[in-house]
Design an enzyme around this catalytic site. Sequence first.
Site, PDB file in Angstrom:
ATOM      1  N   CYS A 157       0.779  -1.228   0.000  1.00 40.74           N
ATOM      2  CA  CYS A 157       0.000   0.000   0.000  1.00 40.74           C
ATOM      3  C   CYS A 157       0.819   1.290   0.000  1.00 40.74           C
ATOM      4  CB  CYS A 157      -0.967   0.031   1.179  1.00 40.74           C
ATOM      5  SG  CYS A 157      -1.873  -1.514   1.424  1.00 40.74           S
ATOM      6  N   ARG A 181      -4.660   0.897  -1.382  1.00 36.95           N
ATOM      7  CA  ARG A 181      -4.411  -0.467  -0.933  1.00 36.95           C
ATOM      8  C   ARG A 181      -3.998  -1.413  -2.045  1.00 36.95           C
ATOM      9  NH1 ARG A 181      -8.436  -5.176   1.379  1.00 36.95           N
ATOM     10  NH2 ARG A 181      -6.809  -6.406   2.411  1.00 36.95           N
ATOM     11  N   ALA A 216      -4.006  -5.269  -1.954  1.00 34.63           N
ATOM     12  CA  ALA A 216      -4.537  -6.306  -1.072  1.00 34.63           C
ATOM     13  C   ALA A 216      -3.667  -7.557  -1.141  1.00 34.63           C
ATOM     14  CB  ALA A 216      -5.977  -6.642  -1.459  1.00 34.63           C
ATOM     15  N   GLY A 244       2.860  -2.229   4.344  1.00 38.25           N
ATOM     16  CA  GLY A 244       3.857  -3.252   4.636  1.00 38.25           C
ATOM     17  C   GLY A 244       3.243  -4.546   5.112  1.00 38.25           C
ATOM     18  N   GLY A 270      16.327 -11.646  -3.279  1.00 38.89           N
ATOM     19  CA  GLY A 270      17.571 -11.859  -2.565  1.00 38.89           C
ATOM     20  C   GLY A 270      18.283 -10.576  -2.187  1.00 38.89           C
TER      21      GLY A 270
END
Length: 612
Positions: free
Chosen positions: A2, A50, A52, A78, A378
Amino acid sequence: MCGITGWVSFDRDLTTEHRALDAMTETMACRGPDDRGTWSEGPAALGHRRLAIIDLPGGRQPMTVRTPGGTVAMVYSGEAYNFTELRRELTARGHEFTTDSDTEVVLRGYVEWGDTVAERLNGMYAFAVWDGRHDKLVMIRDRMGIKPFYLYPTPDGVLFGSEPKAILANPLVRPRVGLDGLRELFTMVKTPGHAVWEGMREVAPGTVVTVDRDGLRTRTYWRLETRPHPDDRDTTVATVRDLLDDIVRRQLVADVPRCTLLSGGLDSSAMTALAARQLAEQGEKVRSFAVDFVGRTDNFVADELRSTPDTPFVHDVARLARTDHQDIVLDVASLADPAVRERVIRARDLPAGFGDMDTSLLLLFRAVRDQSTVALSGESADEVFGGYLQFFDEGARSADTFPWLFQFARHFGDDAGVLRSDLAKALDLEHYVADSYHSAVTEIQRLAGESDFEFRMRRMSYLHLTRFVRALLDRKDRMSMAVGLEVRVPFCDHRLVEYVYNAPWALKSFDGREKTLLREATRDVLPQSVYDRVKSPYPSTQDPDYGRALQDQVKDLLARPGHRVFDLVDREKADRAAHRTEMSTQADRRGLERTLDLAHWLDLYAPELTLA
């Protein structure tokens, strides 16, 4: 994931400022393509876009909790990877949940513990809570700075957002950049808290910022600290593996399609192989994606940075881990497309200077987003485990500057070489870097009895983990969120960072190679080719047609003598670069890419520049 934004103004009623709040919120549309929401009450206004990922129907924001003392409202970006454990603890304390989202866990965690909820979170996050019980705004950013977060103090409050563009959309703010901002642009130092735009700053990683009628206060809840490392080699290797297994398991949790980003290097290969093993236990296969360039493998030319092409190693991993793999193959036309460069600049809000490594990353993420919403990367393993060339270069080890700058100067030349001489003199970048470096090294704690060599290596690790990695994390976040893709970074789990940081260099490189701890901790899941492979950086195209395309674009720019870019860039240097006959390496192209990035930025943002 978001995008968040908001405004607190203690001298006005922000329920009447819908237009400004909407404008700020809509700048975050790419970060959150699935939904939007705004909330305002008295002096506070919050906006949210947002993407989702968890609890698709139940995680709408802004999210509020009514308490006897007033409303507590939150916008959150997050993921909290330990939200399940926190939810159980909060339920035992009497909290009742109405959704299955991690957002509600973080909000109710704040209601229960206040801003000390930050210490309990494992994840990547940037969130703001309006606490109506005490008329204050609380802003919290994750420990490593994975998720971006900016603020702009005003005479009676503050503006904030996931990206500068959200703050710049408010009528109180003018887009200004002074000499200090330009200094930050042309030095790879990533000063904590610095935002380039005048009056704006970052919420520093690992901090809580509180704003109330008495002003703004900052509290650090996490920093990279020096501690003894009592474990022997075998225990250290086993602990790293246990941590990685737990981290990957947590970060695979999502209610949307997941994948991994696979480069064929040690970091992404280890992460992909661990994810594949865990999902295989559930009867699932990992999707993996790699970036490549047309003709690169067949026409690859080794250089000091890259001795092998990625694709053969990528395919070795995909076969061994049995992933559902796809190569995303890019051509010169896409890499050099001015529209793609423009989108990169809009995503980053700045001409950040990564050239085709930015455009290719954006194009990779755009292709991945067609099939997945969450990707594991990574990123950051080189900083955590010591993988870069400079960790093994005695000159860089002993240099009285940021070690990566020592390497950059060798391979890419002067980053500010395109600038007008009068501007370069005013910027005095040499002293700016020196001041930044000496400020950074004063933060480092030396372990009692630590040898001079071990302390030098600790210093290198600290600088990479608190400065360099943040530039790469910001790049990763902006490029991925520009297309609505959530990229997770397992190697940034703070438990792993703390543990490996305090392992002495003699353990991190006990066989004399880079990232030995990671190599040994995951050797059972790696193909031999990857286990033996030497570090190779993120790829860059070697096609000379790309350089020629850049030259043509700079020639077009030179034909516009009134363009503002020549307030910054030396016209004669740009002209010489545009007419060079040899244009194949990154160093050859760097000035051209810088010039074009600056031109697009000036066109898109029209910043007011203070050059004296």
